[in-house]
Design an enzyme around this catalytic site. Structure first.
Site, short mmCIF file in Angstrom:
data_model
loop_
_atom_site.label_atom_id
_atom_site.label_comp_id
_atom_site.label_asym_id
_atom_site.label_seq_id
_atom_site.Cartn_x
_atom_site.Cartn_y
_atom_site.Cartn_z
N PRO A 77 -10.76 80.01 41.66
CG PRO A 77 -11.21 78.24 40.67
CD PRO A 77 -11.75 79.11 41.93
CB CYS A 78 -7.93 84.07 38.88
SG CYS A 78 -6.49 83.19 38.16
CD GLN A 79 -8.25 79.37 35.61
OE1 GLN A 79 -8.91 79.95 36.66
NE2 GLN A 79 -7.42 78.45 35.69
CG PHE A 81 -12.60 87.65 37.82
CD1 PHE A 81 -13.51 88.32 37.82
CD2 PHE A 81 -12.32 86.57 38.73
CE1 PHE A 81 -14.57 88.25 38.78
CE2 PHE A 81 -13.31 86.47 39.59
CZ PHE A 81 -14.32 87.35 39.66
#
Length: 371
Positions: A77-79, A81
């Site tokens: 999951p990228c949230q 960053f």
């Protein structure tokens, strides 16, 4: 025989599709997929072979036997960053690359592909990821790539990290080969590349009006539904010109403009914006059906883009079947890896694996002759 892949944090399966479907890349079989979102796992299960499991990766890695594959793909999951997340320090989602890399090692994979937001590239976390991969025997390369350069009608910049077992894949994996170019910038080396796909290319064949329902038959009109905007919203849509945004709304109809936008005199040039016919779209996010969240108004029609239009801008073919509610499907579309982009990555990975296979064949041949 095709190579075997596992897709962790698979979402709807955009990365898987790029690897298994010959329209994009091909040469791989889906063996296993994992996501902790029920509707995403269901979508993956509907479209691909192999097992699609709904589970948290920490629980799965501690309890299950990791399947043996040639390649592990996926995007933790990228949230954590994202520039949209202002509380990034200590975000526990940033650490999910650790069980991901453990799965890579336990699977016996020769190559892994990790996808994340562009901001990861300049994050100290990338140094940690690459150091951990090296301790497991993997060399890595990382790039920030624009999906529009790979046949997607969307300017979506992502960090791609490719790791390869330094013993099993001695020559490494190259950067995906660019196929398309920004038509406004032409250099000699790019002249043979296809100009970027545009919104007009993506929407070809779709009626201007949405049908208002999910037909569910896999046709282009499946998912071509819209919202039921209020009278106020319809009035706001109508005063935004082609390529315009919230500032045009304020200039043309201040009486219709939310007070918070009037008070905020800078920033947010994509909010309540219209897409352009002759350009790729901006990055499609999970709430593309809300114009107040970004540049998601149709280029001409007085409405937000439909789910089908968003899926087209992401590069999903019309025969790809999504599962879940309208909100579930929007989330899957916005979080996906565009399949044409994944296909370009798949071609680079397959080229590296084919080179290893050819080298092994030559060694075996030489050994047989010596005997």
């Amino acid at each position: 025989m095709n190579y075997r892949i596992a897709d962790l944090f698979c979402g709807a399966g955009g990365m898987t599709l790029g690897f298994v479907d010959n329209r994009f890349g091909g040469g791989f079989d889906s063996v296993f997929a994992l996501d902790n979102d029920k509707s995403s796992a269901a979508t993956h299960r509907t479209n691909f072979g192999g097992e699609s499991l709904c589970e948290n990766i920490e629980t799965w890695i501690s309890e299950a036997d990791v399947p043996k594959v040639d390649v592990v793909v996926g995007g933790p999951p990228c949230q954590g960053f994202s520039l949209l997340n202002k509380r990034r320090t200590g975000d526990e989602r940033r650490a999910l690359w650790e069980p991901y890399l453990l799965a890579v090692k336990e699977s016996g994979a020769r190559i892994f592909v990790m996808e994340n937001v562009a901001e990861l590239y300049r994050s100290p976390e990338l140094d940690d990821i690459r150091a951990r991969a090296e301790s497991l025997g993997f060399k890595t390369s990382a790039w920030v790539l624009n999906t529009a350069n790979y046949g997607v009608a969307q300017t979506r910049k992502r960090t791609i990290v490719i790791g390869w077992d330094s013993v099993k894949v001695p020559n490494g994996v190259g950067m995906p080969t660019q196929t398309h170019r920004d038509p406004s910038i032409v250099v000699a080396s790019d002249r043979n590349l296809t100009p970027w796909l545009t919104v007009k290319d993506a929407f070809k064949g779709l009626p201007a009006d949405t049908v208002g329902i999910d037909i569910g038959d896999g046709s282009p009109l499946d998912l071509h539904f819209g919202r039921s905007p209020t009278t106020l919203s319809q009035k706001r849509y109508r005063v935004v010109p082609p390529g315009g945004n919230r500032f045009d709304l304020q200039r043309n109809a201040p009486e219709l403009t939310p007070d918070c936008w009037i008070r905020k005199t800078s920033g947010g040039t994509d909010l309540f914006g219209r897409l352009w016919w002759d350009r790729p779209s901006v990055t499609i996010r999970t709430e593309f059906f809300k114009p107040e969240k970004g540049r998601y108004l149709h280029p001409e029609e007085h409405r937000p883009i439909s789910h089908r239009e968003a899926a087209r801008l992401m590069g999903f073919p019309d025969d790809f079947r999504f599962s879940g509610s309208k909100v579930d499907i929007a989330r899957q579309i916005g979080n996906a890896v565009p399949p044409p982009f994944a296909g370009a990555i798949a071609r680079s990975v397959k080229e590296a694996l084919d080179a290893v296979k050819m080298l092994d064949s030559k060694i075996d041949g030489a050994t047989s002759e010596a005997a």
